[in-house]
Each structure stands twice: as C-alpha cells, then as structure tokens.
Motif scaffolding. Structure first.
Motif, PDB file in Angstrom:
ATOM      1  N   ARG A  38       0.851  -1.187   0.000  1.00 53.75           N
ATOM      2  CA  ARG A  38       0.000   0.000   0.000  1.00 53.75           C
ATOM      3  C   ARG A  38       0.889   1.241   0.000  1.00 53.75           C
ATOM      4  NH1 ARG A  38      -5.839   1.396   0.935  1.00 53.75           N
ATOM      5  NH2 ARG A  38      -5.563   3.185  -0.409  1.00 53.75           N
ATOM      6  N   GLU A  97      -9.458   4.324  -4.311  1.00 54.73           N
ATOM      7  CA  GLU A  97      -8.103   3.780  -4.160  1.00 54.73           C
ATOM      8  C   GLU A  97      -8.091   2.467  -3.380  1.00 54.73           C
ATOM      9  OE1 GLU A  97      -5.080   4.251  -5.353  1.00 54.73           O
ATOM     10  OE2 GLU A  97      -5.733   5.898  -6.632  1.00 54.73           O
ATOM     11  N   ASN A  98      -8.986   2.340  -2.427  1.00 60.53           N
ATOM     12  CA  ASN A  98      -9.046   1.094  -1.656  1.00 60.53           C
ATOM     13  C   ASN A  98      -9.371  -0.095  -2.546  1.00 60.53           C
ATOM     14  OD1 ASN A  98      -8.507   2.170   0.916  1.00 60.53           O
ATOM     15  ND2 ASN A  98     -10.623   2.908   1.035  1.00 60.53           N
ATOM     16  N   ALA A  99     -10.293   0.148  -3.467  1.00 60.63           N
ATOM     17  CA  ALA A  99     -10.691  -0.931  -4.365  1.00 60.63           C
ATOM     18  C   ALA A  99      -9.549  -1.281  -5.320  1.00 60.63           C
ATOM     19  CB  ALA A  99     -11.939  -0.526  -5.142  1.00 60.63           C
ATOM     20  N   ILE A 158     -16.562  -4.146  -4.144  1.00 63.29           N
ATOM     21  CA  ILE A 158     -16.432  -3.613  -5.503  1.00 63.29           C
ATOM     22  C   ILE A 158     -17.735  -3.864  -6.246  1.00 63.29           C
ATOM     23  CG2 ILE A 158     -15.049  -3.528  -7.603  1.00 63.29           C
ATOM     24  CD1 ILE A 158     -12.690  -4.537  -6.138  1.00 63.29           C
ATOM     25  N   PHE A 214      -7.946  -9.250   3.979  1.00 64.77           N
ATOM     26  CA  PHE A 214      -8.125  -7.940   4.591  1.00 64.77           C
ATOM     27  C   PHE A 214      -8.931  -7.988   5.883  1.00 64.77           C
ATOM     28  CE2 PHE A 214      -7.040  -4.490   1.411  1.00 64.77           C
ATOM     29  CZ  PHE A 214      -6.344  -5.318   0.549  1.00 64.77           C
ATOM     30  N   ILE A 246     -12.863  -1.911 -12.445  1.00 70.68           N
ATOM     31  CA  ILE A 246     -13.786  -1.175 -11.592  1.00 70.68           C
ATOM     32  C   ILE A 246     -14.705  -0.289 -12.437  1.00 70.68           C
ATOM     33  CG2 ILE A 246     -13.937   0.570  -9.770  1.00 70.68           C
ATOM     34  CD1 ILE A 246     -11.183  -0.650  -8.778  1.00 70.68           C
ATOM     35  N   VAL A 278     -12.813  -5.013   0.829  1.00 72.92           N
ATOM     36  CA  VAL A 278     -13.377  -3.890   0.087  1.00 72.92           C
ATOM     37  C   VAL A 278     -14.522  -4.367  -0.809  1.00 72.92           C
ATOM     38  CG1 VAL A 278     -12.823  -2.024  -1.528  1.00 72.92           C
ATOM     39  CG2 VAL A 278     -11.100  -2.813   0.091  1.00 72.92           C
ATOM     40  N   ARG A 322      -2.371  -2.247 -11.690  1.00 74.76           N
ATOM     41  CA  ARG A 322      -3.145  -1.055 -11.373  1.00 74.76           C
ATOM     42  C   ARG A 322      -4.063  -0.583 -12.514  1.00 74.76           C
ATOM     43  NH1 ARG A 322      -3.259   2.971  -7.666  1.00 74.76           N
ATOM     44  NH2 ARG A 322      -3.927   4.947  -8.529  1.00 74.76           N
ATOM     45  N   PRO A 324       2.254  -3.481  -5.683  1.00 73.29           N
ATOM     46  CA  PRO A 324       1.443  -4.472  -4.968  1.00 73.29           C
ATOM     47  C   PRO A 324       1.090  -5.699  -5.817  1.00 73.29           C
ATOM     48  CG  PRO A 324       0.574  -2.278  -4.600  1.00 73.29           C
ATOM     49  CD  PRO A 324       1.680  -2.136  -5.585  1.00 73.29           C
ATOM     50  N   ASP A 325       0.765  -5.457  -7.093  1.00 67.68           N
ATOM     51  CA  ASP A 325       0.371  -6.597  -7.919  1.00 67.68           C
ATOM     52  C   ASP A 325       1.562  -7.491  -8.237  1.00 67.68           C
ATOM     53  OD1 ASP A 325       0.662  -3.975  -9.408  1.00 67.68           O
ATOM     54  OD2 ASP A 325       0.973  -5.376 -11.058  1.00 67.68           O
ATOM     55  N   PHE A 348     -13.682 -11.553 -10.756  1.00 68.94           N
ATOM     56  CA  PHE A 348     -12.525 -11.019 -10.048  1.00 68.94           C
ATOM     57  C   PHE A 348     -11.424 -12.081  -9.983  1.00 68.94           C
ATOM     58  CE2 PHE A 348     -10.630  -9.458  -5.893  1.00 68.94           C
ATOM     59  CZ  PHE A 348     -10.127  -8.282  -6.413  1.00 68.94           C
ATOM     60  N   PHE A 366      -6.339  -0.944  -4.745  1.00 67.40           N
ATOM     61  CA  PHE A 366      -5.319  -1.672  -3.986  1.00 67.40           C
ATOM     62  C   PHE A 366      -5.754  -3.117  -3.739  1.00 67.40           C
ATOM     63  CE2 PHE A 366      -3.557  -2.876   0.266  1.00 67.40           C
ATOM     64  CZ  PHE A 366      -2.239  -3.025  -0.133  1.00 67.40           C
ATOM     65  N   TYR A 367      -7.002  -3.267  -3.382  1.00 68.04           N
ATOM     66  CA  TYR A 367      -7.539  -4.613  -3.126  1.00 68.04           C
ATOM     67  C   TYR A 367      -7.316  -5.514  -4.340  1.00 68.04           C
ATOM     68  CZ  TYR A 367     -11.047  -8.054  -1.506  1.00 68.04           C
ATOM     69  OH  TYR A 367     -11.703  -9.184  -1.090  1.00 68.04           O
ATOM     70  N   ALA A 368      -7.651  -4.992  -5.510  1.00 67.65           N
ATOM     71  CA  ALA A 368      -7.471  -5.784  -6.734  1.00 67.65           C
ATOM     72  C   ALA A 368      -5.988  -6.048  -6.990  1.00 67.65           C
ATOM     73  CB  ALA A 368      -8.092  -5.058  -7.930  1.00 67.65           C
ATOM     74  N   GLN A 369      -5.156  -5.064  -6.687  1.00 68.25           N
ATOM     75  CA  GLN A 369      -3.717  -5.256  -6.891  1.00 68.25           C
ATOM     76  C   GLN A 369      -3.162  -6.368  -6.003  1.00 68.25           C
ATOM     77  OE1 GLN A 369      -2.429  -0.919  -6.708  1.00 68.25           O
ATOM     78  NE2 GLN A 369      -0.942  -1.763  -8.140  1.00 68.25           N
TER      79      GLN A 369
END
Ligand SMILES: Nc1ncnc2c1ncn2[C@@H]1O[C@H](COP(=O)(O)OP(=O)(O)OP(=O)(O)O)[C@@H](O)[C@H]1O
Ligand SMILES: [Mg+2]
Lengths: 250, 441
Positions: free
Chosen positions: A50, B375-377, A90, A84, B395, A88, B388, A72-73, A98, B379-382
């Motif tokens: 992050r 941004e949270n979403a 989506i 988490f 999204i 989150v 990115r 991150p990826d 996903f 990052f979550y996917a990342q």
C-alpha cells in the motif's frame, strides 16, 4: 522466505512502525497479537505494498526479492496474499470475474494462456467446497452486501484460489461464528504445506486452538516486543497486555 | 441575422410547402428562436456553434447501394428498419408490415393511411416547452418511421431502428423524425442505433421522436451510439404516458463527439411508471449532455433515473435531471441518481439533479456523485495480482455494468457488455460465461 529488518513506516509524518524485525520460513505459521492501534494492519499493508505509507528505514526481503521495490500486484504475483481486516466492496464485479482476472493475470505473466473455462469452474467448485461457501456468492458483486462473516469467508476462498506462498490473515477470525471459525481454520490447515507460510493477525487465542502457530509475537507500539510459542497466546489471553506495556515502560 | 434567416427560408422553399402549413409555422417559430446561444439556460453547457453553420437537409434521396455493413446484426430475430440520412429506406429494411397488430411504415405513407392517428399525435408533444431544434425538425422533417401498435398488440420481435449516416454534405443537418403510438395494453420493444458509415464523414443529426404510450401499454427503448468521430447529435425524445403504462429507456453513448439528449416524460395517468437509464463513456474532447424532465401529472406514478458517466482525457459531460411533481400528484415515487467517474484531471462534469414539487405526499430522492476511482478498491485488486491500470478498468467496467445489466433484452445486453469491454480495452477479461451464441459481430 520473508525477512523484515528494522522496518520503519509512517503516515502523515506519524511513525507507526518503529523498527520492526520478523523472519518467516517456509512451512511456518506466525501469529501476531497486540493491542489495538499498534500497527498490525499497517505491517500487513506495508508488506503488500500500500503506497500511502512512507518507508523511512529498513528492508523487506521475500524469496530473495527486495519487496519495497515492487508494486502491490507484482508482490501478489510473487505469492503474497492479504486477507483484509476490512474487505473492500467492488460493486458490479462478481467474485467469479474477479478471480478469473486475478488468475489469468498471473498466468499472463508466466506466459501462459488464460485458464480454460471448464478448468476454472472445476477449480472454483473445489475451493468453494473447501471453505463451504455457497455458489450464490460467486455471482454477486464482490463483498457488496455480504455480512461480516461472509466477507471473511470470501477472503479465505480467494486465498484458496490463488494458493499463495505467504498468506497474511488480518483478523480473519473477528466476526466469525464458531462454525465459520472452524471452517476457515480447516481451510487454512488444508492449504498449509511445507512450502508455504502464514502470518495470522488475531486478538483471540481461540483461533490458535484451531490453527496452531509455530510462533506467537506480541506487537506493541510499532515493534515486535515479545515472541514465543503458542503458550504465549494463552498467557496473553489470561493476563491481557498490561504486563507487556509495563515491561516496555521500564 | 437576416443572412441566417435566409439560409433556412431558402432551404424551406425547396420543400414546396404552403405558407399555412404546420411546417411553415414551425419554421417561423424556429426562426424567432434561432439556434440557442450560451446564454440559454437550457443549453448552457453545450456549445451549439457547430449547428449554426449547418443547413437542414432537404434531400430525400436514398442511395441504392450501401457499403457492406454487418456490424450490428446483433439480434437475429427482429424487424429491421433502416433510415439513411433521416429517410426511411424501405429497400434496406426487412420487416413485416402488419405482424402481431403492429403497423410499421414510413411517415409519408402513414400520413395517408393512418391520417387520424398521425393528425391527433404528430407534433402534439412539442407545444409545452418549445425547443428550437424540435421546431426546426418539424419544419424540415424527413420521411422517418411510423410505428403503430393496435390495442392489445404484442410485438414478438424487437424493432431495430438503424439510423445510418451516409455521404452527408459537411454543412448539412439531417432532421430525422419518428412517431410511435402504442394503443391500450400493447407492447413494443425498440432498439435505436445510430451509425455513421464512414466515421470520418460529417454526421449531423437533429432527431425528434414522439412516443405515445396509452393505458397499460408497455414500451422499451434501447438507444445506442458508438464511436462516431464526427457525430453532432441533438435528440429530442418526448414521451406521453397513460394510466398504468410503463416505459423503460436505456441510452448508451460511447465516445460520441457531441451528444445532446433531451428526454421529456409526462406521466399523465395514475400508476404509470417510467425508468430512464443511461451511460456514456467519453474520451478525447467528447461531450455528452443529458437533459431529462419527468413530469408527474397524476398521482401514484413512479419514475426512476439512473445516469452514469465515465470521462477520460479532456472530455466533458452534463447531467440535468429534473423531476416535476404537479399539484395533486400524491403518492409520487421518484428516484434519481447520477454518478460519474473522472479518469483524468482535465475531464469535467456538470451535474444538476432538480426537484420541483407541488404535492405533499411524495417520496423523492436524488443524488449525484463524481469522483476519481476508489483507491481502496484498486489496492484490493492489486493484492490479487491485477495490475493497477487493469484494476481501474475492471472497476470502471463494473461501474458501467449496473446500467448494462438492467437491460431486459438478453442478446442486446450481451452485445452491450461486449461493446463495453471493447471501449474500455478489456478484451482479456471478456471471457464472460454470459456471451451467447446468436450474436454476430
Ligand atoms: N491512513 C491512515 N491515516 C492516519 N493514521 C493511520 C492510517 N492508517 C493507520 N493509521 C494509524 O496507525 C496506527 C496503527 O493502525 P493499525 O490499523 O495498523 O493498527 P492495528 O494494530 O491493526 O489495530 P487493530 O487491532 O485495531 O486492527 C493507528 O493509530 C491508526 O490510527
Ligand atoms: Mg488492524
């Protein structure tokens, strides 16, 4: 596998991790406990990349890669996974799509073709069974309108799908009923092998009855201040954190 | 001023209409108004300069041959009605004239064969709020499409109206005009598709459709326009709803240079229901402006508006949605939402949801949002290994899906989903299980 040395991280000029050290080897399960606000989730976020935190010192090595240099990826594709604390939502993205995106992205980076639909479905079914999650969640928007426990279970499902080398579970047990707790733990235990590792952040000793850790660490004020085996968790459960705080104050 | 008037007068003379005709009166009203300028409250955010330089086309000619055109064969079983530069092209259409109690013809024939129906409906919707473009349209209307559903008629197939632009002179404006009348308890589904055959050619349209949905009748309209570099479109679509009737309009605008949609819905009888959904995706300097007025003139009616915008580059968007509840329209339920995603710092959106209420027992809600991606979403996917840029697209795709998923026609919905995938450059994720056979591209 994972080696964190003297890690210092801050947000808005406020230092949260204050020189943290941790080493995790393949096959190990580490539990991290500690009072609210001591930086446990921050640690998980910094490991996964992050970018809101400023890393002022220290290093994170993962399978000989300098994690702090990676997005991150990229870290995820190396095999790091975070369940988490607050998954989150989506809207509009189904869990199925996903996961399809995640898996095919991984394959693309390995120069592999996208997974065949039939193969993907088979894998989904298998992993759904593992965490006892219903098909109907797969076609719903990711986490949207899921109950707290359903969200957590969905995190473990995703973990099962992605088969990470290192999984960090941030309070996955919070909000789970006893049955769900057993299912989630069971999932972890089945995925566990000599090549992967887990970091389990929890407030409750109860989870550690099901997932038996090799190490228990106490985090306080941005550092790991005490480490032991599963007996330490029992001690914390019985005595709380005051004695740790007192020790630190000296 | 004189010069402008002459341009229209000159063009009008070619139509050889009498001085006392409805067309001549409309021309007078239009000329009094002129093309609205920036001071006009109604067109405040849409610069109409381009339209000032155009002259309404008076050519009714249809080309005999068109370049091969297969892109939109997305519905196998359909009535296909083609217009070319606003003129109904019988030879390119394929439909059964009188199937299931649905009559289809060009407007010119309808004026003879369905004289009473045409006379009692044509141009009836434009008097309440005179609009320069609807008046101009009435003066210069080409021979468009007439659809008449008789009492209890049920169209078994959707009616696809394919509006083609072809070889239009750069400075001409097509005045396309349709009339759709649904008698009591009838049901029709329309798909209106705008295509400029040569994307680089001019595609200037002043479209005006009137829809009458009588007691308990049901109409669905899906409007689709994509990637016409040169499109300059003003669309007036006015709907009159009777007691217990139902209307659902979905508008999909992908990368249109200049789109202005005026929707007006009058809920005139109790228990009428109107749903208007829309989404646009804009890049470059694209501009999409939606103006909606829903009038609850009777009690116990419901209306729902969901409009979304996705804006990249220097594109702009406007949403002005108004719900008007007349005195006595008790138990009104009106919902309105406008959500926008700005993908670039240079993109702008003007959104203005409005309520005007003269009844006391009503339930109205409205809301508008515009912002960057969560941004949270991302990052979550990342953390699941999705890069990115792709996470963002995923999204955005999902954001748009809300509107697409609400389309009732499965084939059209799947087609739209794939257009969405295409427009967001998401091809590698398009392995949706839902893509069905029966669609050709
Ligand atoms: N984005 C942020 N902006 C400002 N402060 C933050 C931010 N994220 C975390 N913090 C602060 O950092 C500290 C550590 O937070 P963190 O979430 O890591 O704690 P934790 O140990 O996970 O707590 P808990 O057990 O309650 O989950 C807290 O004081 C928190 O308020
Ligand atoms: Mg936490």
């Amino acid at each position: 596998m994972l080696k964190i040395e003297n890690l210092k991280a801050s947000i808005d000029n406020k230092e949260i991790l204050k020189g943290l050290n941790l080493e995790v080897k393949p096959g190990e399960i580490h539990a991290i406990m500690g009072p609210n606000g001591t930086g446990k989730s921050t640690l998980a976020n910094v490991i996964t990349g992050r970018d809101v935190y400023e890393i002022s010192d220290g290093s994170i090595q993962f399978t000989n890669e300098d994690l702090l240099e990676l997005d991150p990826d990229e870290r995820a594709r190396l095999g790091i996974f975070l369940a988490f604390q607050y998954p989150v939502e989506i809207p509009g993205v189904t869990t199925t799509n996903f996961m399809k995106a995640a898996i095919n992205e991984r394959r693309r980076h390995q120069d592999k073709e996208p997974m065949k639909a039939s193969e993907f479905l088979k894998m989904m079914k298998e992993k759904m069974k593992l965490v006892d999650i219903d098909q109907k969640f797969m076609s719903r928007s990711l986490n949207e309108g899921f109950s707290g426990g359903e969200k957590k279970r969905n995190e473990i499902f995703q973990m099962a799908m992605l088969e990470p080398k290192l999984a960090i579970l941030d309070e996955t047990d919070s909000g789970l009923d006893i049955d769900a707790l057993k299912i989630v733990s069971n999932g972890v235990n089945q995925l566990r092998n000599k090549d992967n590792a887990f970091i389990i952040i929890t407030h409750y000793q109860r989870l550690l009855d099901y997932i038996v850790p090799d190490f228990v660490h106490v985090m306080y004020d941005g550092r790991i201040v005490k480490s032991g085996d599963k007996e330490l968790a029992k001690e914390l459960e019985a005595k709380g954190y005051d004695w740790i705080k007192e020790e630190q104050a000296v | 001023m004189i010069a402008i008037k002459n341009k229209y007068t000159e063009a009008f003379e070619k139509l050889k209409k009498s001085e006392n005709s409805a067309e001549a009166h409309a021309l007078k009203r239009f000329q009094k108004m002129g093309i609205p300028n920036r001071k006009s409250e109604v067109y405040k955010y849409s610069n109409l300069k381009h339209f000032k330089n155009l002259t309404p086309s008076t050519e009714g000619r249809i080309p005999h041959k068109l370049p091969e055109y297969f892109t939109h064969q997305y519905l196998l079983d359909k009535h296909l009605l083609v217009t070319v530069n606003g003129v109904f092209a019988e030879s390119l259409s394929s439909y059964e004239g009188d199937e299931d109690g649905i009559h289809i013809s060009c407007m010119c024939d309808a004026r003879k064969e369905f004289r009473d129906i045409v006379e009692s409906h044509y141009n009836e919707t434009s008097t309440e709020y005179p609009d320069a473009f609807s008046e101009m349209n009435t003066a210069f209307a080409q021979c468009g499409i007439f659809i008449y559903a008789t009492k209890n008629a049920q169209a078994k197939k959707p009616i696809v109206m394919l509006h083609l632009g072809y070889n239009q002179p750069k400075d001409s404006l097509t005045c396309q005009r349709n009339l759709i009348v649904l008698e009591q308890n009838s049901e029709v589904e329309l798909i209106e598709d705008y295509v400029n055959i040569d994307k680089e050619e001019a595609f200037n349209i002043n479209h005006f459709s009137e829809y009458f949905i009588k007691q308990d009748a049901r109409l669905k309209v899906n409007i689709y326009q994509e990637d016409s570099n040169q499109v300059h479109f003003i669309g007036n679509k006015f709907f009159e709803l009777g007691k217990g009737s139902n209307l659902k309009v979905t508008t999909l605008n992908f990368q249109g240079e200049f789109i202005r949609n005026n929707f007006r819905v009058n809920l005139n009888g109790e228990h009428g229901e109107a749903t208007l959904n829309g989404i646009f995706i804009n890049g470059d300097k694209d501009h999409t402006d939606s103006r909606i007025l829903i009038k609850h003139n009777a009690p116990n009616c419901e209306s729902f508006q969901t409009f979304k915008g996705i804006l990249d580059d220097q594109s702009t968007g406007v949403f002005n949605g108004k719900v008007f509840v007349a005195e006595g329209a008790q138990k009104t339920n009106a919902f309105q939402s406008n959500k926008n995603i700005l993908l670039s710092e240079e993109a702008t959106i003007n959104t203005k949801p409005e309520l005007e209420i003269y009844a006391d027992d009503v339930k109205c809600s409205h809301g508008a949002t515009c912002g960057q991606l969560d941004e949270n979403a991302i990052f979550y996917a990342q953390t699941r290994g999705i890069p990115r840029e792709k996470a963002k697209k995923l999204i955005v795709f999902a954001f748009a899906q809300e509107v697409i998923q609400d389309i009732d026609n499965e084939l059209f919905k799947n087609f739209m989903e794939r257009r969405l995938v295409h427009n967001l450059d998401l091809a590698e994720y398009s392995t949706h299980g839902s893509v069905q056979s029966g669609i050709k591209e």
